[in-house]
Design a protein around this motif. Structure first.
Motif, PDB file in Angstrom:
ATOM      1  N   PHE A  46     -49.233 137.071  75.490  1.00 31.70           N
ATOM      2  CA  PHE A  46     -47.808 136.851  75.303  1.00 31.70           C
ATOM      3  C   PHE A  46     -47.118 138.125  74.855  1.00 31.70           C
ATOM      4  CE2 PHE A  46     -49.920 135.853  71.344  1.00 31.70           C
ATOM      5  CZ  PHE A  46     -49.126 136.454  70.364  1.00 31.70           C
ATOM      6  N   SER A  47     -45.830 138.186  75.102  1.00 30.05           N
ATOM      7  CA  SER A  47     -45.026 139.316  74.657  1.00 30.05           C
ATOM      8  C   SER A  47     -43.582 138.860  74.518  1.00 30.05           C
ATOM      9  CB  SER A  47     -45.129 140.487  75.647  1.00 30.05           C
ATOM     10  OG  SER A  47     -44.614 140.106  76.914  1.00 30.05           O
ATOM     11  N   ALA A  48     -42.812 139.570  73.715  1.00 28.53           N
ATOM     12  CA  ALA A  48     -41.411 139.244  73.492  1.00 28.53           C
ATOM     13  C   ALA A  48     -40.775 140.352  72.661  1.00 28.53           C
ATOM     14  CB  ALA A  48     -41.272 137.902  72.785  1.00 28.53           C
ATOM     15  N   ASP A  49     -39.448 140.315  72.539  1.00 27.09           N
ATOM     16  CA  ASP A  49     -38.761 141.249  71.655  1.00 27.09           C
ATOM     17  C   ASP A  49     -38.920 140.845  70.190  1.00 27.09           C
ATOM     18  OD1 ASP A  49     -37.880 142.614  73.890  1.00 27.09           O
ATOM     19  OD2 ASP A  49     -35.960 141.566  73.964  1.00 27.09           O
ATOM     20  N   ARG A  50     -38.982 139.510  69.968  1.00 26.33           N
ATOM     21  CA  ARG A  50     -39.113 138.990  68.606  1.00 26.33           C
ATOM     22  C   ARG A  50     -40.099 137.826  68.587  1.00 26.33           C
ATOM     23  NH1 ARG A  50     -34.210 140.231  69.858  1.00 26.33           N
ATOM     24  NH2 ARG A  50     -33.813 138.176  70.752  1.00 26.33           N
ATOM     25  N   MET A  51     -40.746 137.646  67.440  1.00 23.13           N
ATOM     26  CA  MET A  51     -41.719 136.562  67.294  1.00 23.13           C
ATOM     27  C   MET A  51     -41.662 136.019  65.873  1.00 23.13           C
ATOM     28  SD  MET A  51     -45.856 136.770  67.730  1.00 23.13           S
ATOM     29  CE  MET A  51     -46.899 135.443  67.145  1.00 23.13           C
ATOM     30  N   SER A  52     -41.723 134.694  65.743  1.00 21.23           N
ATOM     31  CA  SER A  52     -41.806 134.055  64.433  1.00 21.23           C
ATOM     32  C   SER A  52     -42.652 132.810  64.580  1.00 21.23           C
ATOM     33  CB  SER A  52     -40.415 133.707  63.888  1.00 21.23           C
ATOM     34  OG  SER A  52     -39.770 132.772  64.756  1.00 21.23           O
ATOM     35  N   GLY A  53     -43.128 132.270  63.448  1.00 20.75           N
ATOM     36  CA  GLY A  53     -43.941 131.072  63.555  1.00 20.75           C
ATOM     37  C   GLY A  53     -44.511 130.624  62.237  1.00 20.75           C
ATOM     38  N   SER A  54     -45.243 129.531  62.291  1.00 19.92           N
ATOM     39  CA  SER A  54     -45.874 128.974  61.101  1.00 19.92           C
ATOM     40  C   SER A  54     -47.085 128.166  61.534  1.00 19.92           C
ATOM     41  CB  SER A  54     -44.900 128.081  60.325  1.00 19.92           C
ATOM     42  OG  SER A  54     -44.490 126.990  61.131  1.00 19.92           O
ATOM     43  N   THR A  55     -47.999 127.913  60.599  1.00 21.99           N
ATOM     44  CA  THR A  55     -49.170 127.089  60.871  1.00 21.99           C
ATOM     45  C   THR A  55     -49.306 126.048  59.768  1.00 21.99           C
ATOM     46  OG1 THR A  55     -50.638 128.559  59.649  1.00 21.99           O
ATOM     47  CG2 THR A  55     -50.385 128.979  62.012  1.00 21.99           C
ATOM     48  N   GLY A  56     -49.979 124.953  60.087  1.00 21.23           N
ATOM     49  CA  GLY A  56     -50.199 123.902  59.106  1.00 21.23           C
ATOM     50  C   GLY A  56     -51.433 123.112  59.453  1.00 21.23           C
ATOM     51  N   ASP A  57     -51.763 122.153  58.613  1.00 20.94           N
ATOM     52  CA  ASP A  57     -52.961 121.351  58.838  1.00 20.94           C
ATOM     53  C   ASP A  57     -52.833 120.499  60.091  1.00 20.94           C
ATOM     54  OD1 ASP A  57     -54.070 122.386  56.561  1.00 20.94           O
ATOM     55  OD2 ASP A  57     -53.421 120.728  55.279  1.00 20.94           O
ATOM     56  N   ARG A  58     -51.606 120.038  60.399  1.00 22.45           N
ATOM     57  CA  ARG A  58     -51.424 119.119  61.515  1.00 22.45           C
ATOM     58  C   ARG A  58     -50.608 119.698  62.664  1.00 22.45           C
ATOM     59  NH1 ARG A  58     -50.239 113.190  58.722  1.00 22.45           N
ATOM     60  NH2 ARG A  58     -52.186 113.066  57.533  1.00 22.45           N
ATOM     61  N   SER A  59     -49.910 120.793  62.436  1.00 20.11           N
ATOM     62  CA  SER A  59     -49.035 121.301  63.483  1.00 20.11           C
ATOM     63  C   SER A  59     -48.881 122.800  63.356  1.00 20.11           C
ATOM     64  CB  SER A  59     -47.666 120.616  63.408  1.00 20.11           C
ATOM     65  OG  SER A  59     -46.828 121.066  64.445  1.00 20.11           O
ATOM     66  N   ASP A  60     -48.761 123.458  64.495  1.00 18.96           N
ATOM     67  CA  ASP A  60     -48.534 124.896  64.560  1.00 18.96           C
ATOM     68  C   ASP A  60     -47.270 125.163  65.353  1.00 18.96           C
ATOM     69  OD1 ASP A  60     -51.130 125.544  63.341  1.00 18.96           O
ATOM     70  OD2 ASP A  60     -51.953 124.788  65.225  1.00 18.96           O
ATOM     71  N   TYR A  61     -46.631 126.287  65.065  1.00 16.97           N
ATOM     72  CA  TYR A  61     -45.378 126.608  65.757  1.00 16.97           C
ATOM     73  C   TYR A  61     -45.240 128.117  65.890  1.00 16.97           C
ATOM     74  CZ  TYR A  61     -40.396 127.152  66.705  1.00 16.97           C
ATOM     75  OH  TYR A  61     -39.185 127.507  67.260  1.00 16.97           O
ATOM     76  N   THR A  62     -44.915 128.556  67.097  1.00 14.84           N
ATOM     77  CA  THR A  62     -44.627 129.958  67.352  1.00 14.84           C
ATOM     78  C   THR A  62     -43.429 130.052  68.286  1.00 14.84           C
ATOM     79  OG1 THR A  62     -46.909 130.702  67.059  1.00 14.84           O
ATOM     80  CG2 THR A  62     -45.487 132.105  68.370  1.00 14.84           C
ATOM     81  N   ARG A  63     -42.515 130.958  67.982  1.00 15.37           N
ATOM     82  CA  ARG A  63     -41.307 131.144  68.794  1.00 15.37           C
ATOM     83  C   ARG A  63     -41.229 132.592  69.254  1.00 15.37           C
ATOM     84  NH1 ARG A  63     -35.605 132.252  68.594  1.00 15.37           N
ATOM     85  NH2 ARG A  63     -34.407 130.636  69.726  1.00 15.37           N
ATOM     86  N   LEU A  64     -41.143 132.766  70.565  1.00 19.72           N
ATOM     87  CA  LEU A  64     -40.963 134.069  71.183  1.00 19.72           C
ATOM     88  C   LEU A  64     -39.554 134.122  71.756  1.00 19.72           C
ATOM     89  CD1 LEU A  64     -44.307 134.112  73.218  1.00 19.72           C
ATOM     90  CD2 LEU A  64     -43.929 135.146  70.974  1.00 19.72           C
ATOM     91  N   SER A  65     -38.814 135.164  71.475  1.00 20.69           N
ATOM     92  CA  SER A  65     -37.444 135.255  71.978  1.00 20.69           C
ATOM     93  C   SER A  65     -37.137 136.660  72.458  1.00 20.69           C
ATOM     94  CB  SER A  65     -36.448 134.852  70.881  1.00 20.69           C
ATOM     95  OG  SER A  65     -36.584 135.685  69.748  1.00 20.69           O
TER      96      SER A  65
END
Length: 234
Positions: A46-65
């Motif tokens: 993956f690649s992008a100009d910006r990246m943010s995200g979070s992880t957890g016990d039940r769900s993960d999230y990553t945003r590329l913009s």
């Protein structure tokens, strides 16, 4: 379900931070992201100009913009924004100038938004969808298309136009069975082949043989070849 483990991060002109599953954030260098079970690994780049995200016990999230791109072993997507979410990043959502290639299904696509379920292997394309079946030389435009990889079936809705060779098909609803090369049209369906036109409440078209079946309120027009010597006349 294939397990995603972020190993290394995107380089955005400088080093960034990854959000690994079941691990704390860490700074690393550019490299592919590994994903999958031990017996069936999958590489995600993956690649992008910006990246943010979070992880957890039940769900993960990553945003590329910004010039976002993601590529797996079979799928490539580019868009203004791409989000990965759910347990083990099950869901991929892309929005804004979406385009891509599904190498496994030999499909090319563009649309306003798309949602992909990595577990069920189902994709929903929305907003000015353009789909190309390269294997069968079929192009389709619609407001919404849901594609199921297990059956090779595309469910189409809203302002449908499907073209193969000299056949141009329009309707409000359609089912395109890619593997069988069968097309089912409903909702004011119409099929044009050169100067010939067919209308009915429901139309079924075999794209391999050009056989057509009309059902309900059938109408249309057929133009003969204009060959006065046909049939063996001299």
């Amino acid at each position: 379900m294939k397990r995603i483990v972020f190993l290394l991060v995107v380089i955005l002109g400088c080093f960034g931070t990854a959000f690994p599953a079941n691990a704390p954030s860490a700074e690393t260098s550019s490299a592919p992201v590994r994903a999958g079970e031990d017996t069936s690994p999958e590489t995600i780049e993956f690649s992008a100009d910006r990246m943010s995200g979070s992880t957890g016990d039940r769900s993960d999230y990553t945003r590329l913009s910004g010039n976002a791109r993601i590529a797996t072993d079979t799928l490539e997507i580019t868009a203004d924004v791409i989000e990965l979410s759910g347990t083990d990043f099950r869901y991929i959502t892309a929005s804004g100038n979406v385009s891509g290639i599904h190498h496994g299904e030999q499909l090319e696509f563009s649309c306003g938004t798309m949602e992909y379920d990595r577990t069920l292997k189902q994709t929903v394309f929305s907003d000015s969808v353009h789909l190309i079946d390269k294997e069968n030389s079929v192009t389709a435009d619609a407001g919404r298309i849901e594609y199921r990889e297990d059956t090779g079936t595309a469910l189409m809705q809203l302002n449908i136009k499907l073209v193969q060779n000299d056949s141009v098909c329009t309707a409000a609803f359609a089912v395109y069975r890619k593997n069988q090369q069968m097309l089912e049209l409903s909702g004011n369906p119409r099929v044009e082949r050169g100067t010939d036109t067919f209308r009915a409440q429901e139309i079924q078209l075999n794209l391999k043989t050009d056989a057509i079946t009309l059902d309900g309120r059938v109408s249309g027009s057929i133009t003969d070849s204009g060959d006065k010597n046909a049939g063996g006349n001299k």
